[in-house]
Each structure stands twice: as structure tokens, then as C-alpha cells.
Design a protein around this motif. Structure first.
Motif, PDB file in Angstrom:
ATOM      1  N   ARG B 185       0.866  -1.182   0.000  1.00 56.77           N
ATOM      2  CA  ARG B 185       0.000   0.000   0.000  1.00 56.77           C
ATOM      3  C   ARG B 185       0.902   1.230   0.000  1.00 56.77           C
ATOM      4  O   ARG B 185       1.092   1.888   1.021  1.00 56.77           O
ATOM      5  N   ILE B 186       1.482   1.493  -1.162  1.00 54.91           N
ATOM      6  CA  ILE B 186       2.502   2.536  -1.268  1.00 54.91           C
ATOM      7  C   ILE B 186       1.893   3.836  -1.777  1.00 54.91           C
ATOM      8  O   ILE B 186       1.353   3.886  -2.888  1.00 54.91           O
ATOM      9  N   GLY B 187       1.950   4.884  -0.963  1.00 58.49           N
ATOM     10  CA  GLY B 187       1.458   6.192  -1.370  1.00 58.49           C
ATOM     11  C   GLY B 187       2.520   6.950  -2.143  1.00 58.49           C
ATOM     12  O   GLY B 187       3.698   6.584  -2.143  1.00 58.49           O
ATOM     13  N   PHE B 188       2.110   8.017  -2.825  1.00 61.63           N
ATOM     14  CA  PHE B 188       3.054   8.811  -3.623  1.00 61.63           C
ATOM     15  C   PHE B 188       2.746  10.295  -3.428  1.00 61.63           C
ATOM     16  O   PHE B 188       1.648  10.759  -3.727  1.00 61.63           O
ATOM     17  N   LEU B 189       3.728  11.014  -2.886  1.00 63.56           N
ATOM     18  CA  LEU B 189       3.634  12.474  -2.780  1.00 63.56           C
ATOM     19  C   LEU B 189       4.395  13.058  -3.959  1.00 63.56           C
ATOM     20  O   LEU B 189       5.627  13.057  -3.984  1.00 63.56           O
ATOM     21  N   ASN B 190       3.661  13.519  -4.965  1.00 64.70           N
ATOM     22  CA  ASN B 190       4.284  13.987  -6.209  1.00 64.70           C
ATOM     23  C   ASN B 190       4.202  15.510  -6.304  1.00 64.70           C
ATOM     24  O   ASN B 190       3.589  16.164  -5.459  1.00 64.70           O
ATOM     25  N   GLY B 191       4.880  16.077  -7.338  1.00 65.55           N
ATOM     26  CA  GLY B 191       4.759  17.499  -7.631  1.00 65.55           C
ATOM     27  C   GLY B 191       3.699  17.715  -8.696  1.00 65.55           C
ATOM     28  O   GLY B 191       3.020  16.765  -9.105  1.00 65.55           O
ATOM     29  N   LEU B 220      -4.338   7.390  -2.162  1.00 64.70           N
ATOM     30  CA  LEU B 220      -2.977   7.399  -1.618  1.00 64.70           C
ATOM     31  C   LEU B 220      -2.035   8.284  -2.444  1.00 64.70           C
ATOM     32  O   LEU B 220      -0.818   8.212  -2.310  1.00 64.70           O
ATOM     33  N   LEU B 221      -2.623   9.107  -3.317  1.00 65.47           N
ATOM     34  CA  LEU B 221      -1.817  10.041  -4.119  1.00 65.47           C
ATOM     35  C   LEU B 221      -1.950  11.442  -3.525  1.00 65.47           C
ATOM     36  O   LEU B 221      -3.058  11.922  -3.299  1.00 65.47           O
ATOM     37  N   PHE B 222      -0.821  12.078  -3.269  1.00 63.15           N
ATOM     38  CA  PHE B 222      -0.807  13.404  -2.650  1.00 63.15           C
ATOM     39  C   PHE B 222      -0.014  14.344  -3.562  1.00 63.15           C
ATOM     40  O   PHE B 222       0.839  13.898  -4.326  1.00 63.15           O
ATOM     41  N   GLU B 223      -0.302  15.637  -3.467  1.00 60.74           N
ATOM     42  CA  GLU B 223       0.455  16.578  -4.313  1.00 60.74           C
ATOM     43  C   GLU B 223       1.036  17.719  -3.491  1.00 60.74           C
ATOM     44  O   GLU B 223       0.350  18.325  -2.675  1.00 60.74           O
ATOM     45  N   LYS B 229       8.002  22.775   2.957  1.00 60.58           N
ATOM     46  CA  LYS B 229       6.747  23.158   3.607  1.00 60.58           C
ATOM     47  C   LYS B 229       5.571  22.357   3.050  1.00 60.58           C
ATOM     48  O   LYS B 229       4.700  21.909   3.804  1.00 60.58           O
ATOM     49  N   SER B 230       5.564  22.165   1.737  1.00 62.15           N
ATOM     50  CA  SER B 230       4.440  21.426   1.152  1.00 62.15           C
ATOM     51  C   SER B 230       4.470  19.966   1.604  1.00 62.15           C
ATOM     52  O   SER B 230       3.425  19.326   1.720  1.00 62.15           O
ATOM     53  N   ILE B 257      11.636  15.258   3.479  1.00 63.30           N
ATOM     54  CA  ILE B 257      12.101  15.744   4.785  1.00 63.30           C
ATOM     55  C   ILE B 257      10.962  16.465   5.513  1.00 63.30           C
ATOM     56  O   ILE B 257      10.742  16.259   6.709  1.00 63.30           O
ATOM     57  N   GLY B 258      10.195  17.274   4.779  1.00 67.56           N
ATOM     58  CA  GLY B 258       9.047  17.961   5.369  1.00 67.56           C
ATOM     59  C   GLY B 258       7.995  16.970   5.851  1.00 67.56           C
ATOM     60  O   GLY B 258       7.436  17.115   6.944  1.00 67.56           O
ATOM     61  N   ALA B 259       7.736  15.944   5.036  1.00 62.94           N
ATOM     62  CA  ALA B 259       6.716  14.955   5.394  1.00 62.94           C
ATOM     63  C   ALA B 259       7.141  14.178   6.634  1.00 62.94           C
ATOM     64  O   ALA B 259       6.330  13.934   7.544  1.00 62.94           O
ATOM     65  N   ILE B 260       8.431  13.789   6.686  1.00 66.31           N
ATOM     66  CA  ILE B 260       8.930  13.030   7.846  1.00 66.31           C
ATOM     67  C   ILE B 260       8.797  13.877   9.112  1.00 66.31           C
ATOM     68  O   ILE B 260       8.366  13.394  10.162  1.00 66.31           O
ATOM     69  N   GLN B 261       9.131  15.167   8.966  1.00 70.39           N
ATOM     70  CA  GLN B 261       9.015  16.091  10.095  1.00 70.39           C
ATOM     71  C   GLN B 261       7.549  16.179  10.550  1.00 70.39           C
ATOM     72  O   GLN B 261       7.238  16.054  11.743  1.00 70.39           O
TER      73      GLN B 261
END
Lengths: 359, 359
Positions: B185-191, B220-223, B229-230, B257-261
């Protein structure tokens, strides 16, 4: 594309003024030219405006001269990237192009020809040092009275204004913080003394020690070249003096990060065994483990101010000759005088200690 | 300063050739001109050489056009700083100036006037997107057949060559690595999908899932917008879907790095509760806690190749008209043909998975 009317409305000037700026016809107040250039830029008209506006013998470019060091990716250093961001924002706003030029350090650089050949209207000098050839090159520039600004390197010479930071106060605050925490054997990993900012940091460090009745121990002074690698290499020498040390100041974060890495490889825990303070408050400083106690330097603001200073100087020169939109001639002359006075002063921005966990 | 003889010796040409280059007298083979310019630059003579050498109607500047985004310090991003370092090194070596120009994204940008007004000889376009105004601007440039290169954005259009990286393979490798470790169940934070490199990453991700009999789950797709910050903001949305996720890919290290934070602030441990993979292999990726598993992209090399491609194109154009030093006319023509063929091809550099501890 936008019409002349749209540009005029956004700039708050008449359509006739837009035309005059666009076509470079007749003398234009620098402030007006900039407002129109900014409005035209925003609406997608900037290039035509520039092409015409600068047809009167200006290139529309401000030179930014950087040292070229093989294998060093200058843009990737916090120091240069922040200064360049500040310069870039101001020049963009004013409708100028930023002409990046590399000089070979240790070789004579002919700044003056850049103006003579109309490649640039003014010039910002980054990463300068007091090495003989470099100094002679910028002094030749100052002798010609051409608009320029040296960033973060004080030459203390008329016609060679500097926008820098108060590194003496920055290093003083870092050393003071360690001394107040009870540390007495504080080493210093500095950069080359050919940079006035290295010398200033050393002076601040020495002053803080002196106020506590101490003086720098030559055995605890180390030198790197502001790279992470040089910090890692210095860790060897620091390790050899470990018994004599109870704290380390580093002249930038990169060297601090390299030194901490090198010390860790030798089994030395930071801050438990040896507290370390960095300098710059770079992006990396808050990401490392441990996050760095460091000194914040407003490099972005430094770049902005340096760019603004040469633009003000250009505006002053323009005013001198032809600023007919001024209410009277006296106002124009005053602008020039202010511009020149400002240019003669060095501007030092404040620094600030940022406390995290490495000390 | 160096003498003409010293320049001639270093460049391996006759003193007469140095003079011809310096004074711009008669046609000069581009390679020879460059050798002399490089030698003159090394010896401190570069400006005079340029001033004369480019007197024949060239500016001696290569334009680098960047998007201007208020409050974003572009130079301070690993992506732009590395590409610029690569471009800068090549242009310095060739004796060219780098004219940085900002365009306002979403406004039409008049590239063509930059050539017409002789501000630049060729142009490199960074951070381009397929937004209508941007695309129309670069297509207008391509229509004119002017020397240019788009960096890391494929338009797949004749006359608009691109130097980029194989982001499809990069994202594929990252997703493959997670799938091979048993994650499903792999999500993807893309631009933004306006960048071809975002689209390519998504394609690689989808392909890897497909090979494991899976397909992307829209939930599970994020932008984000490639900023830290994003990434931090996206952590909120990721946290809401946490139960459905067993891994996250991020389209760059800053967002990772932002997401982990952001996840850590919500009590989610990385990699224990949620493994994360970044993208870029930026400086920061090895400094963070945990160090990022990421995909290395040769941005510096990308900048070098893009700069070399426009210089080759310029050399080809020179050859067409006046390269009398060629042994015969046919050789000159072949150079031109090669230059044009090369320009029509997109170059995609290889990417590589770097395994650290975030996954």
C-alpha cells in the motif's frame, strides 16, 4: 500580450511615459523607469522595454563576479546561494539581468573592461579576498570610480563599498556563550585570514576570551577552507589536541558538520565530550544530528542590500545628468550626494546566536 | 598581466591567432576561439579577448532563464544550484558569461527578443512547465530556430531539445525496492503534473505497481510543490490515510524531509511505522535523521550537458558560415548536420537508487 495601456495602468504612469521608457526617448527618472520596467515585466513586456530602455548605452545587466574554484559547486553552498537569491530578487524587481562571471582567484581580473565594453552597468563582487592580485584588481576598479559593491569582504578603501555582516559580534557571541557555560579551553576552526570575515571572527573570539582573562592558545587554532571536507580533515588535528579542549568554535556550519563527522568517526561524541558551535545558520544546521548551535547571518538580506546599493548608485548617476522630472536641480544633486556618501560606507548587518543542541 | 605570447603558448596556437581572436579579425574556428579564450581567461586576459572576440555581433552571454517565485530562494534549492553549477563551469571554461534572467511563470515570456537585442547568443530554460503561457513562449522560441535547450522538461517538439533525467526509471526503482520488501500500500507524494518530470515519476511508480499486480490508489496520491513546507503540509493528509499505507514515495528530498518532520510531530516514526523514500540525493538527504533512502539524479551533469549542447550548436552555426580553418567545406557541413541532429534529440541521464535508513 499586454497593451501599452495595461502597462501604464499598472505602473501608475501615462501611456506617453510608457512609450518614452520603452523607446528610450528623452531623459526618464530612474524610479519611473523602474516602475514601468517592473509593470512591463509582470505583464510579459519586460524584454522590449529593456531593449529600448537600455538602448541609451546601458546593458541592463549587473555583473556578479564569483571566484571559480575547480570541483567546488559554489551555487550549492548556503553562503553563495543565499546571497545570490537576494541579489536576484532585487535585480528582477528592477528589471535588470544578472550577469554571472567567474574570475580565477590569484589572477588579475579586468573589471574595468566589463564596463568599457558595456557588458555590465555595475558590479557586485562575491567571495573576494585580500590576496595581492585580487586586491589589486578591485582597487583598479575603485580607482575608476565605477559603480560596484563588495559583498562580505572589507577593503576599507574609498570607492569600494562593502555590504557584510558583523562577524566580530557573531563570533564574540558564540565564544561568550561557551565561556558562560564554564568552558575555558575553546579551540577555533577558522577559514583563511585572507578573508576579512575570517579575521573579524577571530577578533570576536579573542575579545570574548580576553574579557574572561584568557587568550587564544595557538595550539588550539585550526584552519580549513570553509568546506565540509576541510572540517572533516581538521577533525584529525582536533582529535590530537582533544585532552586540551573543552569546546570548539567553527567559522561556518559546513566545517562544523565535517568536524563533527570526523570526530564521531574517532569515537568523540558531540556535544557530550566536545561541544561544537557552527556559524551561518544554514539549512543543513537544523537537519544534522545533533542540530547545530550556530550564528545566524542574514546572507539573503546582504545580497539584497548590495544589489540595492549599486542600483541606487546608478540612479544617482542618472539623476546627475538628466533627471528632468525632478522638481528642481537641487533635488537631483542631493540624490547624487547621498548615493556617493552611502557608497563610501561599509554596511555590516547584525548576526545572532541560535541555540540548538551541539553545545 | 600575461603577454600575447604566454596566451599563445598556453592555447597551443600562434601569436597571430591570438591576435585574430583578440581583435575579432577574420573568421576563427570556434574551437580555436575557445582555446584562446580559455587560455586568456586563465592568464587574466579573458575580458579583452571577449570584448574583441564577440565584437562580431555576439554578446558572449548565454541566457539562463528561471521562474521567479516570490519568497522562494531558488538558488538555495539543491535542484537549481547543482544545475547552475554545471552550467557555470562549462560556460566559464568556454569563456562565456552566464546571464541569469527571471521569467514570471504564467506570463508570456519573450525569449526571441533576448536574441534580437543581442543580450544572449543562446538560452537554457530551467524549471519550465507545460502551463499554456509557458509552453507558448518556448514554442515561439523553437519556431525561430534559435539555439536553446530546455533542462529537465520534455516538450517533445522539434527545435526544442531537452536534457533531463530518466525519472520514470528512478521512480520505478524506488517503488520496486519497496515492493520487493513486501510493501503493498505505497502512497506517492508527487509534484505538479505540469512538469514532465512529475508525470514521468508517476509513470515509473505505476509501472512498478502494475508488475506486482497492483494499481495506484487515488486515495494514496498526494500533491505538493517540491518545497519542504508542502511536504510538511502533506503530512496531515498522509496521517489521515495512515491505516491504509505501508510506505511513501516522495518526488523530491525536500518534500520527504518535510513529510517526515510532519509525521514525527504526529507521533509517526519513520521508517518503523512508515518507510519513506525521497528523490534527488540532495546534500540534505544524508544529513537528516534518519538519512534518506533516495534516488540520485545527476543534476550537475545535466547542467553541463545542457550548456555543452547550446555551445555545440553555436559552434555549428559558426562553422556553417565562416569556418575557413576546416580542411574542406564538407567537414563544416557535417558539423552543422550533427549539431542539428543532436539538438532534436532529448537526452535523459540515468538515475540510481541510494539505500540509506528511511526505508
Amino acid at each position: 500580450m499586454a497593451t501599452r495601456r495595461e502597462v501604464a495602468e499598472l505602473a501608475g504612469v501615462s501611456e506617453a511615459t510608457v512609450s518614452r521608457v520603452m523607446n528610450g526617448v528623452g531623459p526618464i527618472k530612474e524610479e519611473t523607469r523602474r516602475k514601468v520596467a517592473a509593470a512591463a515585466a509582470e505583464l510579459g513586456y519586460q524584454l522590449n522595454a529593456l531593449a529600448s530602455g537600455f538602448a541609451k548605452g546601458r546593458s541592463g545587466n549587473i555583473g556578479v563576479v564569483l571566484p571559480h574554484v575547480p570541483k567546488v559547486r559554489l551555487f550549492s553552498t548556503y553562503y553563495f546561494s543565499e546571497i545570490l537569491s537576494g541579489i536576484g530578487d532585487v535585480l528582477h524587481q528592477a528589471g535588470y539581468g544578472l550577469l554571472l562571471l567567474y574570475r580565477n582567484p590569484q589572477a588579475r581580473y579586468d573589471y574595468v573592461s566589463l564596463y568599457r565594453t558595456r557588458r555590465i552597468d555595475a558590479c557586485l563582487i562575491l567571495g573576494a579576498s585580500s590576496l595581492p592580485e585580487e586586491q589589486a584588481s578591485v582597487f583598479a576598479l575603485a580607482d575608476e570610480g565605477l559603480p560596484c559593491c563588495v559583498v562580505d569582504q572589507r577593503f576599507s578603501r574609498a570607492g569600494l563599498p562593502c555590504v557584510g555582516a558583523d562577524h566580530r559580534a557573531g563570533a564574540y557571541a558564540a565564544a561568550r556563550y561557551m565561556l558562560d557555560a564554564g568552558h575555558r579551553r575553546i579551540g577555533f576552526l577558522n577559514g583563511s585570514p585572507h578573508y576579512s570575515n575570517s579575521v573579524d571572527r577571530y577578533d570576536g573570539y579573542r575579545q570574548a576570551l580576553a574579557e574572561s582573562g584568557l587568550s587564544p592558545d595557538p595550539e588550539l587554532l585550526f584552519e580549513g577552507n570553509y568546506s565540509r571536507k576541510s572540517g572533516q580533515e581538521a577533525a584529525g588535528a582536533i582529535f590530537e589536541r582533544l585532552e586540551a579542549l573543552d569546546g570548539m568554535l567553527c567559522a561556518n556550519d559546513r566545517m562544523a558538520i565535517g568536524a563533527i563527522q570526523g570526530l564521531r568517526e574517532r569515537g568523540v561524541a558531540v556535544p557530550e565530550r566536545l561541544p561544537v558551535i557552527g556559524y551561518d545558520n544554514s539549512d543543513a544546521s537544523s537537519l544534522t544530528d545533533p542540530p547545530l548551535t550556530t550564528v545566524e547571518v542574514p546572507f539573503y538580506e546582504m545580497g539584497r542590500l548590495a544589489a540595492e546599493s549599486v542600483l541606487a548608485r546608478l540612479a544617482g548617476e542618472h539623476g546627475r545628468a538628466s533627471d528632468i522630472e525632478d522638481a528642481d536641480g537641487a533635488a537631483g544633486a542631493a540624490t547624487v550626494a547621498n548615493g556617493l556618501n552611502k557608497a563610501a560606507d561599509d554596511v555590516l548587518l547584525p548576526t545572532q546566536l541560535i541555540i540548538r543542541r551541539s553545545c
